[in-house]
Scaffold this motif. Structure first.
Motif: not given
Length: 130
Positions: A62-76
């Motif tokens: 869950s933590f890794m998916l949350t990090c991925a989602a944040v990075g995805w939406f911030r275009l990192r």
């Protein structure tokens, strides 16, 4: 941001939420959320043999998916890389199901996750994460 692009981010958030729910129900039994396992009683019977281990693994997922989602939406770039890594692991797991003889889950999962991976690896998608 295109609709398919947003859909990937929403998919990551959904995955994080479902992994957190699985963790919650494995680590703290007896909650109303336990009823969610009626959707997949076979998985519950397998995971409930070691609830602390698997619950902790779901917390990490869950933590890794949350990090991925944040990075995805911030275009990192790291968000894209994390999403590619997570989906690649899913493709490998689905291929494993296929080899094991679980044809319906293996083929379905492999096609869905494989399609997501193909989309993620498109040059246009990757360029969005500069």
């Amino acid at each position: 941001m295109s609709a398919p692009f947003r859909a990937i981010g929403v998919f990551l958030v959904f995955g994080a939420t479902m992994a957190a729910l699985a963790a919650l129900t494995l680590l703290w039994t007896g909650t109303p959320f336990d009823r969610a396992w009626t959707l997949n009683p076979i998985a519950y019977s397998q995971l409930s043999t070691r609830p602390r281990l698997f619950g902790t693994m779901f917390v990490l997922l869950s933590f890794m998916l949350t990090c991925a989602a944040v990075g995805w939406f911030r275009l990192r770039r790291w968000g894209w890389g994390l999403a590619v890594t997570i989906i690649s692991i899913q493709v490998a797991g689905d291929f494993g199901n296929l080899i094991r003889g679980d044809l319906l889950r293996g083929i379905t999962g492999f096609l869905v996750a494989g399609g997501l991976l193909v989309y993620l690896l498109r040059p246009r998608v990757r360029r969005a994460f500069q």
